[in-house]
Design a protein around this motif. Structure first.
Motif, PDB file in Angstrom:
ATOM      1  N   SER A  73     -53.500  22.449  -1.324  1.00 36.72           N
ATOM      2  CA  SER A  73     -52.941  21.111  -1.529  1.00 36.72           C
ATOM      3  C   SER A  73     -51.418  21.097  -1.575  1.00 36.72           C
ATOM      4  O   SER A  73     -50.799  20.064  -1.323  1.00 36.72           O
ATOM      5  CB  SER A  73     -53.489  20.501  -2.829  1.00 36.72           C
ATOM      6  N   LYS A  74     -50.764  22.243  -1.872  1.00 38.92           N
ATOM      7  CA  LYS A  74     -49.309  22.278  -1.949  1.00 38.92           C
ATOM      8  C   LYS A  74     -48.784  23.605  -1.373  1.00 38.92           C
ATOM      9  O   LYS A  74     -49.459  24.640  -1.432  1.00 38.92           O
ATOM     10  CB  LYS A  74     -48.829  22.142  -3.407  1.00 38.92           C
ATOM     11  N   ILE A  75     -47.565  23.553  -0.840  1.00 38.93           N
ATOM     12  CA  ILE A  75     -46.867  24.742  -0.356  1.00 38.93           C
ATOM     13  C   ILE A  75     -45.575  24.855  -1.154  1.00 38.93           C
ATOM     14  O   ILE A  75     -44.724  23.953  -1.099  1.00 38.93           O
ATOM     15  CB  ILE A  75     -46.539  24.633   1.143  1.00 38.93           C
ATOM     16  N   ALA A  76     -45.422  25.929  -1.897  1.00 37.69           N
ATOM     17  CA  ALA A  76     -44.243  26.113  -2.751  1.00 37.69           C
ATOM     18  C   ALA A  76     -43.226  27.020  -2.061  1.00 37.69           C
ATOM     19  O   ALA A  76     -43.555  28.131  -1.651  1.00 37.69           O
ATOM     20  CB  ALA A  76     -44.652  26.710  -4.093  1.00 37.69           C
ATOM     21  N   LEU A  77     -42.002  26.534  -1.941  1.00 34.50           N
ATOM     22  CA  LEU A  77     -40.916  27.296  -1.335  1.00 34.50           C
ATOM     23  C   LEU A  77     -39.857  27.592  -2.396  1.00 34.50           C
ATOM     24  O   LEU A  77     -39.740  26.880  -3.387  1.00 34.50           O
ATOM     25  CB  LEU A  77     -40.298  26.504  -0.184  1.00 34.50           C
ATOM     26  N   ALA A  78     -39.060  28.641  -2.156  1.00 37.09           N
ATOM     27  CA  ALA A  78     -38.201  29.185  -3.219  1.00 37.09           C
ATOM     28  C   ALA A  78     -36.738  28.756  -3.124  1.00 37.09           C
ATOM     29  O   ALA A  78     -35.848  29.486  -3.549  1.00 37.09           O
ATOM     30  CB  ALA A  78     -38.297  30.712  -3.224  1.00 37.09           C
ATOM     31  N   HIS A  79     -36.456  27.572  -2.576  1.00 37.87           N
ATOM     32  CA  HIS A  79     -35.069  27.088  -2.561  1.00 37.87           C
ATOM     33  C   HIS A  79     -34.584  26.836  -3.991  1.00 37.87           C
ATOM     34  O   HIS A  79     -35.337  26.322  -4.820  1.00 37.87           O
ATOM     35  CB  HIS A  79     -34.964  25.789  -1.762  1.00 37.87           C
ATOM     36  N   HIS A  80     -33.298  27.162  -4.250  1.00 34.99           N
ATOM     37  CA  HIS A  80     -32.743  26.974  -5.591  1.00 34.99           C
ATOM     38  C   HIS A  80     -31.445  26.174  -5.511  1.00 34.99           C
ATOM     39  O   HIS A  80     -31.060  25.691  -4.435  1.00 34.99           O
ATOM     40  CB  HIS A  80     -32.521  28.321  -6.280  1.00 34.99           C
ATOM     41  N   LYS A  81     -30.761  26.006  -6.638  1.00 35.74           N
ATOM     42  CA  LYS A  81     -29.564  25.159  -6.684  1.00 35.74           C
ATOM     43  C   LYS A  81     -28.475  25.618  -5.717  1.00 35.74           C
ATOM     44  O   LYS A  81     -27.801  24.794  -5.096  1.00 35.74           O
ATOM     45  CB  LYS A  81     -28.992  25.133  -8.111  1.00 35.74           C
ATOM     46  N   ASN A  82     -28.283  26.915  -5.591  1.00 37.23           N
ATOM     47  CA  ASN A  82     -27.245  27.413  -4.683  1.00 37.23           C
ATOM     48  C   ASN A  82     -27.589  27.092  -3.232  1.00 37.23           C
ATOM     49  O   ASN A  82     -26.711  26.741  -2.443  1.00 37.23           O
ATOM     50  CB  ASN A  82     -27.054  28.923  -4.865  1.00 37.23           C
ATOM     51  N   ASP A  83     -28.869  27.225  -2.886  1.00 35.19           N
ATOM     52  CA  ASP A  83     -29.293  26.842  -1.534  1.00 35.19           C
ATOM     53  C   ASP A  83     -28.973  25.378  -1.271  1.00 35.19           C
ATOM     54  O   ASP A  83     -28.547  24.999  -0.181  1.00 35.19           O
ATOM     55  CB  ASP A  83     -30.806  27.051  -1.369  1.00 35.19           C
ATOM     56  N   ASN A  84     -29.185  24.557  -2.283  1.00 34.59           N
ATOM     57  CA  ASN A  84     -28.947  23.124  -2.130  1.00 34.59           C
ATOM     58  C   ASN A  84     -27.455  22.824  -1.974  1.00 34.59           C
ATOM     59  O   ASN A  84     -27.059  21.961  -1.181  1.00 34.59           O
ATOM     60  CB  ASN A  84     -29.511  22.366  -3.335  1.00 34.59           C
ATOM     61  N   ALA A  85     -26.627  23.546  -2.715  1.00 33.77           N
ATOM     62  CA  ALA A  85     -25.175  23.366  -2.583  1.00 33.77           C
ATOM     63  C   ALA A  85     -24.706  23.770  -1.186  1.00 33.77           C
ATOM     64  O   ALA A  85     -23.869  23.099  -0.572  1.00 33.77           O
ATOM     65  CB  ALA A  85     -24.444  24.196  -3.642  1.00 33.77           C
ATOM     66  N   GLU A  86     -25.264  24.869  -0.676  1.00 31.39           N
ATOM     67  CA  GLU A  86     -24.937  25.301   0.687  1.00 31.39           C
ATOM     68  C   GLU A  86     -25.333  24.224   1.699  1.00 31.39           C
ATOM     69  O   GLU A  86     -24.584  23.924   2.634  1.00 31.39           O
ATOM     70  CB  GLU A  86     -25.681  26.600   1.018  1.00 31.39           C
ATOM     71  N   THR A  87     -26.513  23.651   1.501  1.00 35.24           N
ATOM     72  CA  THR A  87     -27.012  22.617   2.412  1.00 35.24           C
ATOM     73  C   THR A  87     -26.115  21.386   2.383  1.00 35.24           C
ATOM     74  O   THR A  87     -25.806  20.802   3.423  1.00 35.24           O
ATOM     75  CB  THR A  87     -28.458  22.224   2.029  1.00 35.24           C
ATOM     76  N   LEU A  88     -25.693  20.992   1.187  1.00 36.64           N
ATOM     77  CA  LEU A  88     -24.811  19.835   1.064  1.00 36.64           C
ATOM     78  C   LEU A  88     -23.506  20.063   1.839  1.00 36.64           C
ATOM     79  O   LEU A  88     -23.078  19.202   2.625  1.00 36.64           O
ATOM     80  CB  LEU A  88     -24.502  19.570  -0.412  1.00 36.64           C
ATOM     81  N   LEU A  89     -22.874  21.205   1.632  1.00 37.98           N
ATOM     82  CA  LEU A  89     -21.608  21.492   2.310  1.00 37.98           C
ATOM     83  C   LEU A  89     -21.789  21.555   3.826  1.00 37.98           C
ATOM     84  O   LEU A  89     -20.968  21.042   4.592  1.00 37.98           O
ATOM     85  CB  LEU A  89     -21.023  22.810   1.791  1.00 37.98           C
ATOM     86  N   TRP A  90     -22.871  22.184   4.247  1.00 37.96           N
ATOM     87  CA  TRP A  90     -23.146  22.310   5.679  1.00 37.96           C
ATOM     88  C   TRP A  90     -23.357  20.926   6.302  1.00 37.96           C
ATOM     89  O   TRP A  90     -22.811  20.596   7.356  1.00 37.96           O
ATOM     90  CB  TRP A  90     -24.370  23.204   5.896  1.00 37.96           C
ATOM     91  N   ASN A  91     -24.151  20.097   5.633  1.00 40.21           N
ATOM     92  CA  ASN A  91     -24.414  18.755   6.145  1.00 40.21           C
ATOM     93  C   ASN A  91     -23.137  17.925   6.227  1.00 40.21           C
ATOM     94  O   ASN A  91     -22.905  17.204   7.195  1.00 40.21           O
ATOM     95  CB  ASN A  91     -25.437  18.040   5.264  1.00 40.21           C
ATOM     96  N   LEU A  92     -22.307  18.015   5.193  1.00 47.11           N
ATOM     97  CA  LEU A  92     -21.058  17.251   5.190  1.00 47.11           C
ATOM     98  C   LEU A  92     -20.132  17.706   6.319  1.00 47.11           C
ATOM     99  O   LEU A  92     -19.482  16.883   6.967  1.00 47.11           O
ATOM    100  CB  LEU A  92     -20.351  17.408   3.841  1.00 47.11           C
ATOM    101  N   CYS A  93     -20.071  19.002   6.545  1.00 45.81           N
ATOM    102  CA  CYS A  93     -19.191  19.525   7.594  1.00 45.81           C
ATOM    103  C   CYS A  93     -19.687  19.149   8.986  1.00 45.81           C
ATOM    104  O   CYS A  93     -18.884  18.896   9.895  1.00 45.81           O
ATOM    105  CB  CYS A  93     -19.077  21.044   7.482  1.00 45.81           C
ATOM    106  N   ARG A  94     -21.001  19.101   9.176  1.00 51.27           N
ATOM    107  CA  ARG A  94     -21.551  18.750  10.489  1.00 51.27           C
ATOM    108  C   ARG A  94     -21.546  17.252  10.717  1.00 51.27           C
ATOM    109  O   ARG A  94     -21.608  16.788  11.850  1.00 51.27           O
ATOM    110  CB  ARG A  94     -22.984  19.263  10.617  1.00 51.27           C
ATOM    111  N   GLY A  95     -21.475  16.494   9.612  1.00 52.56           N
ATOM    112  CA  GLY A  95     -21.558  15.040   9.711  1.00 52.56           C
ATOM    113  C   GLY A  95     -22.931  14.580   9.267  1.00 52.56           C
ATOM    114  O   GLY A  95     -23.944  14.979   9.847  1.00 52.56           O
TER     115      GLY A  95
END
Length: 462
Positions: free
Chosen positions: A121-143
């Motif tokens: 019923s669920k798939i658990a992935l191991a993303h954490h706060k640092n991964d999320n911060a990286e994603t935010l910066l990457w998204n902002l830089c790409r637009g």
């Protein structure tokens, strides 16, 4: 930390009692921590656990050692393990994507298939706060818009990410205190990938030179962005139902939409007509918005074989159909270029040439072609035997192979260069030269514009 993660799971309603949860287990610190936390919370949450490991076939003995470690760990913890072996390099070449993206796609496919097979019923992935911060910066830089600024969602359907409640430092501390070993992927320290550079250089600099709580503050901001996004999505849906009917975006109603929601409405129109949202980007939304101010009859070509046509009521969005003069369409660029790659990296539009058009684009990756002289189906593809290129206005032609030799393009790259072709006639060697055959002249009535995004790399398959 376990209770902190449990509270986070409950806050976002990630798990219900009786759920069977498949845990993505690479063997790295994050996924090992996730497995142990869920094992320790298993009784409290009332769930079953199984683990999934994907061997990417990229790192030789290191990857084999990771698999052996995961097998031994699951044996010790009495956890059912599913191992899948994949050839990520071959998958990436076949679809024209990078290995990192190919790995994500393969893992998602494996997890989804196993979820169904194991009645999970669920798939658990191991993303954490640092991964999320990286994603935010990457998204902002790409637009990105507000949705991209929201980072990684805690829960999306069957996908859950309990460790977004904690940082990488907390994860490593948790494992160290309990004497739990884990594998280290040496490629995470390389600067080959953008995400690695953000992880190794950008975030440490921000934490050292700006604020030690950089990651924590980013995490809180992303929560606010996601909440705002949810509200705006609901409002957008209301306006979408009013102004988009039977394939037509009605201008008179659309003009009454609040300015902050207009681009969102257009984005949802394109997603709805395409049947998917991935790779519909800001540039495509802007093309449709600009079309709203053009004359009736103007049109633009969009990803996923969509066409936006300016009509009296507003803009009609449909699959590619009629040519400007009402003849059968001659464009079918999806036939040989992978659709996912096409949607991300190429945009097209057809428009009438007006008398005031005396200057043509000089951008290396935007070209204009005389649309009316195209004889066959236009395709974006790689080279084939018999391909040739017009190299002067007198009609002189050159075999594509000879052109590559003259340009000193290495043999190993020649099969990866993208071509825009009209049958065996090459209209454009992307990143290099445009054919003289299809140049705009004083007799041109309609223009086909093709743009490849991202600079010189985008002329070649990655």
């Amino acid at each position: 930390m376990e209770q902190q993660i449990k509270a986070y799971i409950e806050k976002y309603h990630m798990i219900d009692r009786g759920d069977k949860v498949l845990v993505g287990l690479s063997g790295g610190a994050d996924s090992v921590c996730l497995l142990f936390v869920l094992l320790n919370l298993r009784a409290e949450l009332g769930i079953e656990l199984e683990a999934v490991h994907v061997h990417h076939g990229l790192r030789g003995e290191s990857a084999d050692e990771d698999e052996a470690y995961v097998r031994n760990l699951c044996r010790q913890q009495n956890v059912v393990l599913h191992v899948h072996r994949a050839d990520i390099r071959a998958y990436a070449l076949e679809r024209g994507v990078g290995e990192e993206e190919a790995g994500r796609e393969v893992r998602r496919q494996v997890f989804t298939e196993l979820l169904k097979e194991r009645e999970g019923s669920k798939i658990a992935l191991a993303h954490h706060k640092n991964d999320n911060a990286e994603t935010l910066l990457w998204n902002l830089c790409r637009g990105c818009g507000l949705k991209g600024a929201g980072g990684i969602a805690p829960a999306e359907g069957v996908w859950i990410r309990p460790l977004l409640a904690v940082s990488r430092l907390e994860i490593e501390s948790y494992l160290e205190k309990r004497g739990i070993s884990y594998c280290t992927d040496e490629t995470n320290k390389e600067d080959t990938y953008t995400r690695n550079r953000i992880r190794s250089h950008v975030i440490p600099y921000l934490e050292h030179a700006v604020n030690r709580q950089t990651v924590e503050h980013m995490a809180k901001a992303m929560e606010q962005f996601r909440a705002a996004e949810e509200y705006l999505e609901a409002e957008t849906e209301k306006h979408l139902e009013n102004c988009f009917q039977e394939g037509c975006l009605h201008k008179s109603i659309y003009e009454c939409v609040p300015e902050a929601l207009k681009s969102r409405v257009v984005y949802q129109v394109l997603c709805r007509m395409a049947g998917k949202s991935r790779d519909i980007e800001v540039v495509h939304v802007e093309m449709v918005q600009e079309l709203m101010e053009k004359q009736v009859g103007r049109r633009v070509l969009l990803p996923y074989q969509l066409e936006a046509i300016r009509c009296y009521e507003g803009i009609r969005v449909e699959k590619w159909g009629k040519k400007i003069q009402g003849e059968e369409a001659q464009l079918d660029v999806y036939e040989e270029m992978p659709e996912s790659l096409m949607a991300k990296r190429v945009s097209m539009r057809v428009f009438e040439r007006t008398p005031d058009m005396t200057r043509f684009p000089e951008k290396e990756y935007t070209k204009w072609f005389d649309y009316d002289i195209i004889k066959n189906t236009v395709k974006i593809r790689h080279r084939k035997p018999g391909d040739s290129l017009a190299v002067n206005r007198m009609g002189g032609r050159q075999k594509l192979k000879q052109y590559f030799i003259n340009e000193k393009i290495p043999k190993e790259e020649r099969d990866r260069v993208w071509l825009v072709a009209d049958g065996s006639k090459i209209m454009w060697v992307v990143g290099y030269r445009q054919s003289q055959d299809y140049q705009i002249t004083e007799h041109t009535k309609n223009i086909l514009e093709i743009t490849f995004y991202g600079g010189k790399e985008d002329g070649r398959e990655r």
